[in-house]
Design a protein around this motif. Structure first.
Motif, PDB file in Angstrom:
ATOM      1  N   ALA A   1      34.033  97.034 -14.370  1.00 14.61           N
ATOM      2  CA  ALA A   1      33.477  96.396 -15.581  1.00 14.61           C
ATOM      3  C   ALA A   1      31.964  96.594 -15.613  1.00 14.61           C
ATOM      4  O   ALA A   1      31.315  96.669 -14.570  1.00 14.61           O
ATOM      5  N   THR A   2      31.433  96.677 -16.840  1.00 13.04           N
ATOM      6  CA  THR A   2      29.986  96.877 -17.012  1.00 13.04           C
ATOM      7  C   THR A   2      29.325  95.539 -17.322  1.00 13.04           C
ATOM      8  O   THR A   2      29.838  94.769 -18.134  1.00 13.04           O
ATOM      9  N   PHE A   3      28.181  95.296 -16.684  1.00 12.15           N
ATOM     10  CA  PHE A   3      27.421  94.074 -16.958  1.00 12.15           C
ATOM     11  C   PHE A   3      26.146  94.416 -17.705  1.00 12.15           C
ATOM     12  O   PHE A   3      25.450  95.372 -17.357  1.00 12.15           O
ATOM     13  N   VAL A   4      25.872  93.614 -18.718  1.00 19.11           N
ATOM     14  CA  VAL A   4      24.659  93.853 -19.512  1.00 19.11           C
ATOM     15  C   VAL A   4      23.978  92.504 -19.781  1.00 19.11           C
ATOM     16  O   VAL A   4      24.658  91.494 -19.972  1.00 19.11           O
ATOM     17  N   LEU A   5      22.662  92.524 -19.769  1.00 17.88           N
ATOM     18  CA  LEU A   5      21.911  91.302 -20.090  1.00 17.88           C
ATOM     19  C   LEU A   5      21.634  91.281 -21.579  1.00 17.88           C
ATOM     20  O   LEU A   5      21.157  92.278 -22.146  1.00 17.88           O
ATOM     21  N   GLY A   6      21.929  90.168 -22.223  1.00 21.97           N
ATOM     22  CA  GLY A   6      21.693  90.017 -23.665  1.00 21.97           C
ATOM     23  C   GLY A   6      20.205  90.052 -23.996  1.00 21.97           C
ATOM     24  O   GLY A   6      19.359  90.204 -23.111  1.00 21.97           O
ATOM     25  N   PRO A   7      19.874  89.896 -25.278  1.00 26.81           N
ATOM     26  CA  PRO A   7      18.472  90.003 -25.703  1.00 26.81           C
ATOM     27  C   PRO A   7      17.561  89.032 -24.960  1.00 26.81           C
ATOM     28  O   PRO A   7      17.939  87.897 -24.694  1.00 26.81           O
ATOM     29  N   VAL A   8      16.369  89.530 -24.630  1.00 26.69           N
ATOM     30  CA  VAL A   8      15.348  88.688 -23.984  1.00 26.69           C
ATOM     31  C   VAL A   8      14.151  88.650 -24.941  1.00 26.69           C
ATOM     32  O   VAL A   8      13.267  89.502 -24.880  1.00 26.69           O
ATOM     33  N   PRO A   9      14.135  87.679 -25.872  1.00 27.07           N
ATOM     34  CA  PRO A   9      13.049  87.666 -26.866  1.00 27.07           C
ATOM     35  C   PRO A   9      11.687  87.335 -26.238  1.00 27.07           C
ATOM     36  O   PRO A   9      11.610  86.523 -25.314  1.00 27.07           O
ATOM     37  N   THR A  10      10.666  88.000 -26.720  1.00 28.41           N
ATOM     38  CA  THR A  10       9.304  87.689 -26.266  1.00 28.41           C
ATOM     39  C   THR A  10       8.434  87.458 -27.495  1.00 28.41           C
ATOM     40  O   THR A  10       8.779  87.878 -28.600  1.00 28.41           O
ATOM     41  N   SER A  11       7.315  86.764 -27.278  1.00 28.21           N
ATOM     42  CA  SER A  11       6.423  86.534 -28.395  1.00 28.21           C
ATOM     43  C   SER A  11       5.001  86.854 -27.954  1.00 28.21           C
ATOM     44  O   SER A  11       4.354  86.064 -27.269  1.00 28.21           O
ATOM     45  N   GLY A  12       4.559  88.029 -28.293  1.00 26.18           N
ATOM     46  CA  GLY A  12       3.183  88.472 -27.990  1.00 26.18           C
ATOM     47  C   GLY A  12       2.872  88.392 -26.502  1.00 26.18           C
ATOM     48  O   GLY A  12       3.646  88.821 -25.658  1.00 26.18           O
ATOM     49  N   GLN A  13       1.711  87.801 -26.205  1.00 23.87           N
ATOM     50  CA  GLN A  13       1.214  87.691 -24.835  1.00 23.87           C
ATOM     51  C   GLN A  13       1.389  86.261 -24.337  1.00 23.87           C
ATOM     52  O   GLN A  13       1.560  85.344 -25.139  1.00 23.87           O
ATOM     53  N   ASN A  14       1.278  86.074 -23.019  1.00 28.24           N
ATOM     54  CA  ASN A  14       1.233  84.709 -22.483  1.00 28.24           C
ATOM     55  C   ASN A  14       0.053  83.976 -23.119  1.00 28.24           C
ATOM     56  O   ASN A  14      -0.992  84.578 -23.348  1.00 28.24           O
TER      57      ASN A  14
END
Ligand code: SF4
Ligand code: FES
Length: 525
Positions: A339-352
């Motif tokens: 089986a294949t494992f994939v990580l779902g979307p990892v949203p980011t917002s600009g910079q820290n």
């Protein structure tokens, strides 16, 4: 290490520590208002004054460093007389509105009045009545309750670095205020509510919602970003009413962002998924959770049988706990070893976003740009499971994949731009989306506050948290669902799964439910 004697008790202090903090660390109560361990020390409220042998007058314990052999009296007649005078002075203009004040039950003024104050007021003149002020999008100021400790002003100068609050006027007409046109709208603004020792600064969202003594607290972790801020979830009868910071010296100290503070809103979103669904002739129809689960498991097993190894995938969510991802991964590998494992979307917002002390420029707080709590932990578990891994793009183009288990749990819409292979889909989520609308099986999931487990923050720190409330009716905790798929009896237990996972998870301790300051102790004087 210096040793001092306070009210006849010998305690150990740290070098250059102040008397008050040494006492608080040793579990001894000395009344204090303006002192806060995360802020500078103005020694302005004067209630913490104590007698020190060899010194001619009372000294502020919050601002006087310890000296080896020092003998301190906080309950001597002189110290007690000062405490009573300060209390009487503070209560001159303070309104007697405890029955309608949100702070009642966790108010230093109320507690100290009971313990250190006079039982009756001698003040017969009219009280100064200051107005209520709307000082920011989340904060209300009831000026007449303010005791001018300046904690809030110091916070905006020394932690958020935004300096919106200041002291206006002098003497008994002093007031906290904002500069014209500059409301208290910084992203850490809610912390001034926690800092206010009385009910002067109040959280608009929590205003008049609950009496605080009805709330039960559970240690948890912020779900809004990868910072891993430590929090308390306060709930009553399954309804979360507020989130407060939980002290962690390495992570967030005493503070949390406003995003974290109000992150509980989606838990009680009326759109929460509560009904398991199955697709029948192109239309989703409601079904029992257990039937849906059985169909999901059989559907995927049949696909693996018909299409051979490598035909299934699991899309883990960065909102899942590490324990949940581990159990789901194990089950997927048991029915399809490739089986294949994939990580779902990892949203980011600009910079820290960093906050700095307004004078020294020292960084005091950082809000992480990665807007999910456990991407690092899920990557670690995917590696640990040892199956094939792929990116979202690779999975979307892999025609060999015929069936998948997809996890959501995000606090807001997350599916835009997500393309998955055609075929059988089991979707477990808390809110509806185009993915749940088109799924073959929909399983209502639990939100983060409804389950326990471990998340890894951006710095690689693994932190566990507890479930504060039960899942909404109709939803099931993912851990219980996967335990059942694996044929395990009993309910999911995060600590047991962590020990099974081995290092480094086995060493993750239970969440620290200790308060940074000793709880208020009633001492008969
Ligand atoms: S509003 Fe609260 S925190 Fe600010 S000075 Fe007044 S009592 Fe202190
Ligand atoms: S706490 Fe020491 S003077 Fe205010």
């Amino acid at each position: 290490m210096p040793h001092i004697t306070v009210d006849g008790k010998r305690i150990e202090a740290k070098d250059r520590q102040m008397i008050l903090q040494a006492c608080l660390d040793a579990g001894m109560a000395i009344p204090h208002y303006c002192y806060h361990p995360g802020l500078s020390i103005p020694a302005s409220c004067r209630i913490c004054l104590v007698e020190v042998e060899g010194l001619p007058k009372l000294v502020p314990s919050c601002q006087t460093p310890v000296r080896d052999g020092m003998v301190v009296h906080s309950t001597s007649p002189k110290s007690v007389a000062n405490q009573k005078q300060v209390m009487e002075y503070l209560l001159i203009n303070h309104p007697l509105d405890c029955p309608v004040c949100d702070q009642a039950g966790e108010c230093y003024l109320q507690d100290y009045s009971y313990q250190y104050g006079r039982s009756q007021s001698r003040f017969e003149e009219d009280k100064v009545k200051n107005p209520k002020k709307d000082v920011g999008q989340n904060v209300m100021l009831y000026s007449d309750r303010c005791i001018m400790c300046t904690r809030c002003v110091r916070f905006t100068r020394e932690v958020s670095g935004t300096s919106e609050l200041y002291v206006d006027g002098r003497g008994h007409t002093e007031e906290i205020d904002i500069f014209p046109g500059k409301p208290l709208n910084n992203k850490l603004s809610g912390n001034v509510v926690d800092l206010c020792p009385v009910g002067a600064l109040l959280d608009k969202d929590f205003l008049f919602k609950q009496r605080v003594w009805l709330l039960k607290e559970t240690p948890s972790i912020s779900p809004v970003d990868s910072g891993g801020e430590n929090i308390w979830i306060h709930q009553n009868e399954g309804v979360v009413y507020r989130i407060k910071p939980r002290y962690n010296a390495e992570v967030n100290q005493w503070w949390i962002s406003d995003d974290t503070r109000y992150s509980f809103k989606p838990i009680h979103d009326p759109k929460r998924l509560k009904q398991a669904m199955r697709m029948q002739y192109g239309t989703q129809i409601p079904t029992l959770f257990n039937h849906a689960l059985e169909e999901a498991a059989n559907g995927l097993k049949n696909i693996a049988k018909e299409n051979g190894p490598g035909s299934l995938y699991a899309m883990f969510s960065p909102m899942m706990t590490c324990e949940e991802a581990y159990l789901l991964g194990k089950w997927m590998l048991s029915i399809d070893p490739q089986a294949t494992f994939v990580l779902g979307p990892v949203p980011t917002s600009g910079q820290n976003e960093t906050f700095k002390h307004s004078i020294s420029g020292k960084t005091t707080f950082t809000i992480q740009a990665e807007k999910v709590p456990n991407a690092a932990g899920i990557r670690r578990v995917m590696q640990m499971l040892g199956g094939a891994t792929a990116s979202l793009e690779e999975v979307s183009k892999n025609a060999k994949l015929k069936g998948g288990w997809i996890l959501g749990g995000y606090l807001s819409a997350w599916t835009s731009g997500v393309t998955l292979p055609k075929g059988f889909k089991v979707v477990q989520d808390i809110l509806p989306s185009n993915l749940t609308d088109g799924a073959d099986i929909v399983l209502p999931a639990a939100s983060w506050a409804e389950k326990s487990g471990t998340w890894e923050n951006f710095a690689g720190k693994l932190q566990s948290f507890d479930a504060a409330i039960l899942p909404v009716e109709g939803a099931r905790r993912e851990g219980d669902v996967y335990s059942r798929l694996l044929g395990r009896t009993g309910f999911f237990n995060a600590a047991t799964v962590r020990s099974e996972m081995g290092a480094p998870f086995a060493d993750v301790p239970a969440p620290d439910a200790k308060r940074e300051e000793p709880a208020f102790e009633f001492v008969e004087l």
